[in-house]
Every structure is written in C-alpha cells, then in structure tokens.
Design a protein around this motif. Structure first.
Motif, PDB file in Angstrom:
ATOM      1  N   ARG A  26      78.779 -14.195 -24.344  1.00 30.08           N
ATOM      2  CA  ARG A  26      79.921 -15.059 -24.210  1.00 30.08           C
ATOM      3  C   ARG A  26      80.289 -15.280 -22.647  1.00 30.08           C
TER       4      ARG A  26
ATOM      5  N   LYS B  52      90.809 -28.904 -18.283  1.00 33.69           N
ATOM      6  CA  LYS B  52      90.218 -29.634 -19.410  1.00 33.69           C
ATOM      7  C   LYS B  52      89.142 -30.800 -19.099  1.00 33.69           C
ATOM      8  N   SER B  55      85.805 -29.209 -18.341  1.00 29.92           N
ATOM      9  CA  SER B  55      85.400 -28.804 -19.618  1.00 29.92           C
ATOM     10  C   SER B  55      84.711 -30.112 -20.380  1.00 29.92           C
ATOM     11  N   ASP B  56      85.504 -31.030 -20.358  1.00 34.01           N
ATOM     12  CA  ASP B  56      84.870 -32.322 -21.014  1.00 34.01           C
ATOM     13  C   ASP B  56      83.902 -32.573 -20.355  1.00 34.01           C
ATOM     14  N   GLY B  58      81.466 -31.033 -19.075  1.00 35.29           N
ATOM     15  CA  GLY B  58      80.290 -30.106 -19.201  1.00 35.29           C
ATOM     16  C   GLY B  58      80.036 -29.125 -17.758  1.00 35.29           C
ATOM     17  N   SER B  61      82.757 -24.108 -19.712  1.00 36.73           N
ATOM     18  CA  SER B  61      83.363 -24.118 -20.995  1.00 36.73           C
ATOM     19  C   SER B  61      84.445 -22.893 -21.017  1.00 36.73           C
ATOM     20  N   ARG B  62      85.369 -22.859 -21.985  1.00 36.85           N
ATOM     21  CA  ARG B  62      86.432 -21.874 -22.009  1.00 36.85           C
ATOM     22  C   ARG B  62      86.795 -21.919 -23.702  1.00 36.85           C
ATOM     23  N   ASP B  63      87.204 -20.614 -24.094  1.00 38.60           N
ATOM     24  CA  ASP B  63      87.511 -20.439 -25.505  1.00 38.60           C
ATOM     25  C   ASP B  63      88.970 -20.480 -25.308  1.00 38.60           C
ATOM     26  N   GLU B  64      89.454 -21.229 -26.406  1.00 40.39           N
ATOM     27  CA  GLU B  64      90.790 -21.521 -26.523  1.00 40.39           C
ATOM     28  C   GLU B  64      91.576 -20.386 -26.617  1.00 40.39           C
ATOM     29  N   ASP B  71      83.586 -20.242 -18.578  1.00 39.49           N
ATOM     30  CA  ASP B  71      82.131 -19.881 -18.327  1.00 39.49           C
ATOM     31  C   ASP B  71      81.506 -21.002 -17.562  1.00 39.49           C
ATOM     32  N   LYS B  73      79.076 -23.490 -16.065  1.00 39.52           N
ATOM     33  CA  LYS B  73      78.079 -24.202 -16.444  1.00 39.52           C
ATOM     34  C   LYS B  73      77.064 -24.489 -15.131  1.00 39.52           C
ATOM     35  N   GLU B 115      81.177 -39.201 -25.890  1.00 45.08           N
ATOM     36  CA  GLU B 115      80.735 -37.699 -25.872  1.00 45.08           C
ATOM     37  C   GLU B 115      79.818 -37.228 -26.967  1.00 45.08           C
TER      38      GLU B 115
END
Lengths: 219, 219
Positions: A26, B52, B55-56, B58, B61-64, B71, B73, B115
């Motif tokens: 993760r 956001k 994240s959009d 790339g 990333s993140r978990d809601e 994370d 990239k 996207e």
DNA sequence: CCATCTTTCGAACGTTTGTTCGATTTAGAA
DNA sequence: TTCTAAATCGAACAAACGTTCGAAAGATGG
C-alpha cells in the motif's frame, strides 16, 4: 518482568511481517485496527500492547498519537534475498524514471561513465530501460539505419561485458565508440552494420560496453 | 484558457517536495495539516484541493478517508535554491523532464487526453520534447519504417491543430489514430506513409492531433 | 492447587485526520 | 472594467485512530 531482548513471540513475528507486507503493497503504514484484523486480535488495545513490546525491544518505532506512524527498524526475514543487486554508480532514480548520463567522448581505459565524460543527465522512464546500470550515447552516422537507428539518435545502453547474437551493442574499437549488431561465428566476433553500404567489421579486439536497450530520437 | 491542469504549479511542486522530505525523515507520510503548515496553507481544505489535483494528474495516490495514505508516484528532485519557481507554459517539468500521458484508445470527439484514455505517464526529458503540450502514442504497424519509426515505438506528440509540409504528424482518421508525414498540395491534404508498400492517403477529412517531436523505442 | 506474569478483550475517551460546503480572494482573459 | 476559473480560507463534521483502564483468560512455575 519482560526482560531484555527476548526472542519474538509468534504473534510479534506475525505483526512484523504483516506490517512489512502491508507497507510494501500500500505504500504506507497500517493502523492498529488493520493490524488487529490481519493477525487476529479483536481488541485495538492488544495491538497497542504488542506494538509497545516491539517498540521497547527496538524492532520498530512509532510516534505517540500519530496514526500510521510505525517505522520498522528491522526487516524480519520472510525468505528472500534478492540477487538483483545492480550497482548504480551514476543514476539517481526519479520515481518511475532513471537519470542516465550522456557520455561524450569515449576514452579507452578509464571507466566509461567517468565524471569528466558526462555532459548531461537525461531522465528516462524505467519502462524503457528495465533494470540495470546505464549510460547514453549519441549515434553518429547512419550505419544502423536499417535497424531504425539514425544519426543523432540517443541510445540507452545497459552496461554488460558481453552480448548475445543479434543484440545491438555499443562497442569500443580503436578508441571509438560504435553501435552495431553483435554476432559470433567461426570463432570470430563480428560487428555488423545494418546498412548495405557498409561492411561488417571484425570485432575480435573490440570491447563490448553494453547492450542497446532503448532508442530516443528528437526530430 | 485550457483547464487541463496537466501542469505543476509552484505550490504543487512545493507540496511534492515537502512530502518527499517528510517521509525521508520520519518514515511515514505527513497529514494534511502538517503539509499545510509546511507550505503555508492555513486551511486543510486547501491542502485537500491541491492534493486532489496532484492525484488527478498521477503524481501521487491516496486512499479515501485514510490518514497518511499518500503514496508518491514520482520523486521530484529538490532542484531549487529558489523554491518559488514558476514555469507555467504547458507540461509538467520534473526537473529536466516532462510527465507525458500515454494515450490508449483514441475516440473521436472528446478530448484526446481525457482521463479514461490515459493508461500511464512517462517521464520524458525536455531535451527531447522542447516546450508544449504533449501526449504519447504507441505506433502500430510499419508504415513509417523508412522514417525509422517502427511498430511498437512510442511517439511524443505535441498537440497542435495543423502542421507544415514534411512534418510527421498524428492524425485522427475514421476514429483511428495514425502517424504519417503531412503534406499539402493541389489544395488537398495528404498523409504519406514512409514505406513503399503503402499508398498515400487523402487526409482532407483527417483531424491533425499534433506533431511527432520524439521517438522512444524499447528493444 | 495457588501465585504471578503475560496476553487478550471490550469499552470509553480524546485526539487526529480527511472531507465537505460556502464564502472570499486571487489571477487571467475578454 | 467585468467575467470566469482557480486557489484559499474557515468552520463544522464524521470517521479513523491511538491511548487508557479494568477485567478476564492463558500460561508458567512451584
């Protein structure tokens, strides 16, 4: 009382391994509840308890009142040791990319990627390179035109001392770097141009610098 | 004004770098408030907003609803003694590179880099691209083999609605993306293959998506 | 058996954290 | 200027999170 560096209990080992796997997958640390769910502890307090033991014994650290702040100090062996230990002397990996040095003049003798030869670093996607130790060369001439490699192209070369038949390689021949197709036959090494206007070269005394793994072209 | 938001603002770069430093030092991810404090955003919502965007596009990333689940990239190099580096223009500069989306299926109509079409971002050196707004296309077929563009090659395309004679372009023809040489003559637009086995195509009804500025090949 | 220590549990609690919403400010284009 | 979109703010909220505490269940040794 809990004494000094006792051996880890099964549960503690279980927790250590779960944390390692979780973070690998993760990219961040698990919460106490996630740990509990995974190892079969229904009470958060139990996780807290075990984590305190692990922390006291130096297996991990955590910051008080900060969620997901576990920091593993020891990688508990699960099994593996990875043989893919590539020495990277000049690349700095940028996430999904590698910084690869563009080598200018090639001098026989010294290391190829000696600092004075490097004019610049190019970021290249790992998708294009794979793993290894690389450098960049500017192609001069059109002897490989039939392999779709043109004058001025940049080739990404993975360092390796030899090659297989059919590989396109960078070789050092008479103090000059050249890109050719590698072929061994009749006990001789040949460097084949991919252009009918050029003749094959006997490469018995050539030094293989590496294999061409990617081609970059600016139009 | 293109609302693409495919580029990295100074603030976003600032955030990326802070996250990297934070994780390097503490071993886990920062919370939104910690990010805000570090980069000078007093409102958590502002951090959320910027995250956001990142994240959009790339970058991470993140978990809601999961704390500290960012994370990264891509590792942005520190680069600057001058943190407030503003170079807008177009694409995302990673140090010396741009992050360019690889476009999968091409659908007529909608925006090219929508996207859902983007399967992945590739870092590409700015030396290879120059300035502009880009996307990547995988070449299918060998119709451009004489231009040293092979089946499977990745081509970097700078978005532009037209081209000049002799440019290699990506064009949309009958819902299919194709790479050809652009030529206008006798009041007609031609898309020329660079392979004697193929015939020129009348491109009067083709949509020029952009110009090929680089070729990337993995061998 | 009892005594003691370890481990687990459940619940309560206070804090941390990410999200949402509306309002306000800023920036750039028309 | 005016208009629009991006960026920021502040406040409120619900969910996630780590800690604490008391009690109960195992485990171990005598």
């Amino acid at each position: 009382m809990a004494k000094k560096s006792e051996q880890l209990s099964a549960r503690q080992r279980q927790i250590m391994q779960f944390i390692r796997h979780f973070t690998a997958e993760r990219g961040y640390m698990p919460s106490y509840r996630e740990i509990g769910d995974a190892v079969g502890l229904s009470a958060v307090a139990s996780v807290s308890y075990q984590l305190k033991q692990l922390s006291d014994n130096g297996y991990l650290s955590r910051d008080e009142n900060i969620s997901r702040s576990i920091d593993l100090k020891i990688d508990l062996p699960d099994s593996e040791a990875s043989p893919w230990n590539v020495e990277e002397e000049n690349q700095i990996p940028i996430g999904d990319a590698a910084l690869i040095p563009l080598v200018g003049r090639i001098a026989a003798g010294g290391p190829i990627t000696a600092e004075q030869n490097i004019s610049e670093y190019y970021p290249v996607s790992r998708q294009l390179t794979g793993k290894g130790d690389f450098f960049l060369l500017t192609v001069s001439g059109d002897s490989m035109i039939d392999a779709a490699i043109c004058d001025g192209d940049l080739v990404v070369i993975r360092k390796q001392p030899t090659a297989e038949n059919g590989d396109i390689v960078a070789a050092l021949l008479n103090d000059e770097a050249t890109v050719k197709t590698f072929r061994q036959r009749d006990g001789h090494t040949w460097l084949l141009p991919q252009n009918s206007a050029y003749e094959p070269i006997v490469g018995d005394h050539a030094t293989i610098m590496g294999k061409v793994v990617s081609v970059l072209r600016k139009l």
